[in-house]
Motif scaffolding. Structure first.
Motif, PDB file in Angstrom:
ATOM      1  N   ARG A  73       0.853  -1.185   0.000  1.00 29.16           N
ATOM      2  CA  ARG A  73       0.000   0.000   0.000  1.00 29.16           C
ATOM      3  C   ARG A  73       0.890   1.236   0.000  1.00 29.16           C
ATOM      4  NH1 ARG A  73      -2.405   0.037   6.272  1.00 29.16           N
ATOM      5  NH2 ARG A  73      -0.519   0.866   7.266  1.00 29.16           N
ATOM      6  N   ILE A  74       0.334   2.348  -0.450  1.00 29.20           N
ATOM      7  CA  ILE A  74       1.061   3.615  -0.470  1.00 29.20           C
ATOM      8  C   ILE A  74       0.533   4.504   0.641  1.00 29.20           C
ATOM      9  CG2 ILE A  74       1.516   5.720  -1.793  1.00 29.20           C
ATOM     10  CD1 ILE A  74       1.193   3.985  -4.334  1.00 29.20           C
ATOM     11  N   ASP A  75       1.433   4.997   1.478  1.00 29.74           N
ATOM     12  CA  ASP A  75       1.084   5.994   2.488  1.00 29.74           C
ATOM     13  C   ASP A  75       0.997   7.338   1.764  1.00 29.74           C
ATOM     14  OD1 ASP A  75       1.029   7.924   4.486  1.00 29.74           O
ATOM     15  OD2 ASP A  75       2.410   6.854   5.793  1.00 29.74           O
ATOM     16  N   VAL A  76      -0.216   7.836   1.599  1.00 37.10           N
ATOM     17  CA  VAL A  76      -0.435   9.040   0.799  1.00 37.10           C
ATOM     18  C   VAL A  76       0.373  10.221   1.323  1.00 37.10           C
ATOM     19  CG1 VAL A  76      -2.191  10.718   0.078  1.00 37.10           C
ATOM     20  CG2 VAL A  76      -2.712   8.267   0.053  1.00 37.10           C
ATOM     21  N   SER A  77       0.502  10.340   2.644  1.00 37.00           N
ATOM     22  CA  SER A  77       1.225  11.481   3.231  1.00 37.00           C
ATOM     23  C   SER A  77       2.716  11.426   2.930  1.00 37.00           C
ATOM     24  CB  SER A  77       0.999  11.531   4.741  1.00 37.00           C
ATOM     25  OG  SER A  77       1.621  10.423   5.383  1.00 37.00           O
ATOM     26  N   LEU A 166     -12.369   1.948   1.593  1.00 40.30           N
ATOM     27  CA  LEU A 166     -12.184   1.446   2.947  1.00 40.30           C
ATOM     28  C   LEU A 166     -12.243   2.606   3.936  1.00 40.30           C
ATOM     29  CD1 LEU A 166      -9.139  -0.939   2.269  1.00 40.30           C
ATOM     30  CD2 LEU A 166     -11.574  -1.431   2.011  1.00 40.30           C
ATOM     31  N   SER A 167     -12.220   2.282   5.204  1.00 43.65           N
ATOM     32  CA  SER A 167     -12.270   3.328   6.222  1.00 43.65           C
ATOM     33  C   SER A 167     -10.992   4.157   6.227  1.00 43.65           C
ATOM     34  CB  SER A 167     -12.484   2.712   7.603  1.00 43.65           C
ATOM     35  OG  SER A 167     -11.410   1.835   7.932  1.00 43.65           O
ATOM     36  N   ASP A 168      -9.878   3.565   5.781  1.00 45.88           N
ATOM     37  CA  ASP A 168      -8.600   4.282   5.814  1.00 45.88           C
ATOM     38  C   ASP A 168      -7.974   4.478   4.438  1.00 45.88           C
ATOM     39  OD1 ASP A 168      -7.861   1.693   5.251  1.00 45.88           O
ATOM     40  OD2 ASP A 168      -6.211   1.625   6.699  1.00 45.88           O
ATOM     41  N   GLY A 169      -8.667   4.088   3.376  1.00 48.03           N
ATOM     42  CA  GLY A 169      -8.048   4.254   2.074  1.00 48.03           C
ATOM     43  C   GLY A 169      -8.864   3.696   0.927  1.00 48.03           C
ATOM     44  N   LEU A 170      -8.224   3.664  -0.232  1.00 46.59           N
ATOM     45  CA  LEU A 170      -8.802   3.086  -1.437  1.00 46.59           C
ATOM     46  C   LEU A 170      -8.067   1.802  -1.761  1.00 46.59           C
ATOM     47  CD1 LEU A 170      -8.980   6.303  -3.673  1.00 46.59           C
ATOM     48  CD2 LEU A 170     -10.812   5.321  -2.274  1.00 46.59           C
ATOM     49  N   SER A 171      -8.808   0.774  -2.135  1.00 45.51           N
ATOM     50  CA  SER A 171      -8.216  -0.498  -2.529  1.00 45.51           C
ATOM     51  C   SER A 171      -8.500  -0.735  -4.008  1.00 45.51           C
ATOM     52  CB  SER A 171      -8.787  -1.648  -1.690  1.00 45.51           C
ATOM     53  OG  SER A 171      -8.260  -2.892  -2.113  1.00 45.51           O
ATOM     54  N   MET A 172      -7.447  -0.763  -4.817  1.00 47.46           N
ATOM     55  CA  MET A 172      -7.596  -0.996  -6.247  1.00 47.46           C
ATOM     56  C   MET A 172      -7.718  -2.503  -6.471  1.00 47.46           C
ATOM     57  SD  MET A 172      -4.899   1.883  -7.666  1.00 47.46           S
ATOM     58  CE  MET A 172      -5.487   1.797  -9.371  1.00 47.46           C
ATOM     59  N   VAL A 173      -8.948  -2.975  -6.534  1.00 43.99           N
ATOM     60  CA  VAL A 173      -9.223  -4.409  -6.592  1.00 43.99           C
ATOM     61  C   VAL A 173      -8.722  -5.017  -7.895  1.00 43.99           C
ATOM     62  CG1 VAL A 173     -11.057  -6.152  -6.570  1.00 43.99           C
ATOM     63  CG2 VAL A 173     -11.209  -4.159  -5.072  1.00 43.99           C
ATOM     64  N   TYR A 174      -9.067  -4.377  -9.017  1.00 43.51           N
ATOM     65  CA  TYR A 174      -8.597  -4.867 -10.314  1.00 43.51           C
ATOM     66  C   TYR A 174      -8.623  -3.717 -11.312  1.00 43.51           C
ATOM     67  CZ  TYR A 174      -7.645  -7.937 -14.224  1.00 43.51           C
ATOM     68  OH  TYR A 174      -7.049  -8.532 -15.311  1.00 43.51           O
ATOM     69  N   SER A 175      -7.559  -3.598 -12.098  1.00 44.27           N
ATOM     70  CA  SER A 175      -7.457  -2.540 -13.106  1.00 44.27           C
ATOM     71  C   SER A 175      -7.103  -3.137 -14.451  1.00 44.27           C
ATOM     72  CB  SER A 175      -6.387  -1.515 -12.703  1.00 44.27           C
ATOM     73  OG  SER A 175      -6.678  -0.933 -11.461  1.00 44.27           O
ATOM     74  N   ALA A 201      -9.911  13.065  -0.520  1.00 42.15           N
ATOM     75  CA  ALA A 201     -10.956  12.517   0.351  1.00 42.15           C
ATOM     76  C   ALA A 201     -10.493  12.383   1.799  1.00 42.15           C
ATOM     77  CB  ALA A 201     -11.410  11.155  -0.171  1.00 42.15           C
ATOM     78  N   GLY A 202      -9.242  12.734   2.082  1.00 42.58           N
ATOM     79  CA  GLY A 202      -8.726  12.620   3.435  1.00 42.58           C
ATOM     80  C   GLY A 202      -8.445  11.194   3.860  1.00 42.58           C
ATOM     81  N   LEU A 203      -8.156  10.317   2.903  1.00 43.07           N
ATOM     82  CA  LEU A 203      -7.851   8.918   3.189  1.00 43.07           C
ATOM     83  C   LEU A 203      -6.335   8.711   3.233  1.00 43.07           C
ATOM     84  CD1 LEU A 203     -10.542   7.290   0.884  1.00 43.07           C
ATOM     85  CD2 LEU A 203     -10.612   7.491   3.378  1.00 43.07           C
ATOM     86  N   ASP A 204      -5.907   7.775   4.058  1.00 41.33           N
ATOM     87  CA  ASP A 204      -4.476   7.629   4.330  1.00 41.33           C
ATOM     88  C   ASP A 204      -3.717   6.775   3.325  1.00 41.33           C
ATOM     89  OD1 ASP A 204      -4.726   9.170   6.655  1.00 41.33           O
ATOM     90  OD2 ASP A 204      -5.263   7.409   7.857  1.00 41.33           O
TER      91      ASP A 204
END
Length: 272
Positions: A73-77, A166-175, A201-204
Motif C-alpha cells: 500500500r502507499i502511504d499518501v502522506s 475502505l475506512s482508511d483508504g482506497l483499494s484498487m481491486v482490479y485494473s 478525500a482525506g484517506l491515508d
C-alpha cells in the motif's frame, strides 16, 4: 424474543495450483466469505492485515513453502512523485475520470478482453466471459466504485479500475487498460490518480494488492515512494526492493491454524 449470536468468519484453504507470478512454484490461498451486515468492518479489518477482495471472498496467500507475495500500500502522506511519474501524469492530461456505481458495461468488457488477450492470455482470467466479468464488477457487498478513464475529445474508454472504499483508504481491486498505448504508462497513471483521489478525500492509503520480488509484472509497484509492505504481521516501510527476495523454504510460513489464530477480527457487537 430470539437473539442470534454473530458467527465468526470461517477460514478455508484452496488446493495448490501453479503460481501466476513465479515460474515453477505453487500457490495456495487462505480465504473467507465476505457477507452479512458487518461486511464493511470485516473487509476493512482484513485488508489492513494483507487480505484482498475478489467478489464476495477475502483472501491472502498462504503457500506451503513460499512467502514471496507481499501486500503493498502507499502511504499518501509520504508519497512524492518522481520525475518519471510527473511525465506520466502530463502525458495523460487528455484523459477524464468518471467514478460510477459498480455496474458492468459492454464497453468495459471489450476493453477487458483486449487487455487480457494482450497482457495475460495464459492467466486464470483468460476464459472469463461477459457474465463472469459482470459478476466480478457487480458482486460486492461493500462500498465500491468503478473508476473509468476516457479520452476528453473522443469519449473512448481507455482504462478502468474497480475500487473499494475502505475506512482508511482506497483499494484498487482490479485494473485494466488499453494495451496499445504503452507510452502512456496507464497502470502507473491510474495509481497516481488514485493517490490524488485519496488525498482529496482525506484517506491515508492506496492499497495496491501484492508485490512479488522477482516478478516483472509487479516491478512497477516498488517505484512508488511511501510504499509499505505487510511483513511479519505488520506494515513496514519499503526502503529498498533489493532487501527482499522471493523466499522459498519449508519454514517460510506458519501452519494454517496458527495463521488463523493470529488474525484480528473486528468487534461486531452492537453498541449500547
Amino acid at each position: 424474543m430470539r437473539h442470534t449470536l454473530p458467527i465468526a468468519p470461517q477460514f478455508y484453504v484452496t488446493a495448490p495450483q501453479p503460481c501466476p507470478y513465479l515460474d515453477g512454484r505453487m500457490e495456495r490461498k487462505l480465504f473467507t466469505a465476505l457477507q452479512g451486515d458487518n461486511a464493511d468492518k470485516l473487509n476493512d479489518s482484513l485488508s489492513q492485515q494483507g487480505f484482498r477482495r475478489s467478489q464476495n471472498v477475502l483472501y491472502r496467500p498462504s503457500c506451503a513453502e513460499c512467502s514471496a507475495c507481499l501486500s503493498a500500500r502507499i502511504d499518501v502522506s509520504q508519497f512524492r512523485s518522481s520525475r518519471s511519474q510527473r511525465r506520466t501524469a502530463n502525458r495523460n492530461e487528455d484523459l477524464a475520470r468518471r467514478a460510477t456505481s459498480p455496474w458492468a458495461s459492454e464497453e468495459q468488457y471489450e476493453l477487458f478482453r483486449t487487455y487480457l488477450d494482450s497482457r495475460h492470455a495464459e492467466g486464470g482470467m483468460a476464459d472469463m466471459d461477459v457474465f463472469e466479468f459482470a459478476a466480478m464488477i457487480e458482486e460486492t457487498p461493500i462500498r465500491s466504485r468503478v473508476v473509468e478513464y476516457t479520452h476528453k475529445e473522443t469519449g473512448d474508454l481507455i482504462g478502468v479500475s474497480l475500487t473499494d472504499v475502505l475506512s482508511d483508504g482506497l483499494s484498487m481491486v482490479y485494473s485494466f487498460y488499453a494495451p496499445d498505448e504503452p507510452k502512456r504508462s496507464l497502470g502507473t497513471y491510474m495509481i497516481l490518480d488514485h493517490i490524488q483521489i485519496a488525498e482529496e478525500a482525506g484517506l491515508d492509503y492506496v492499497y495496491l494488492g501484492y508485490w512479488v520480488p522477482g516478478s516483472q509484472k509487479m516491478g512497477y509497484k516498488s517505484k512508488f515512494s511511501g510504499l509499505e509492505i505487510y511483513v511479519g504481521g505488520r506494515w513496514q516501510k519499503m526502503t529498498s526492493p533489493e532487501e527482499f527476495t522471493a523466499d522459498m523454504h519449508p519454514l517460510s510460513n506458519d501452519p494454517i491454524a496458527e495463521q488463523v489464530a493470529n488474525i484480528h477480527l473486528p468487534d461486531t457487537r452492537p453498541t449500547r
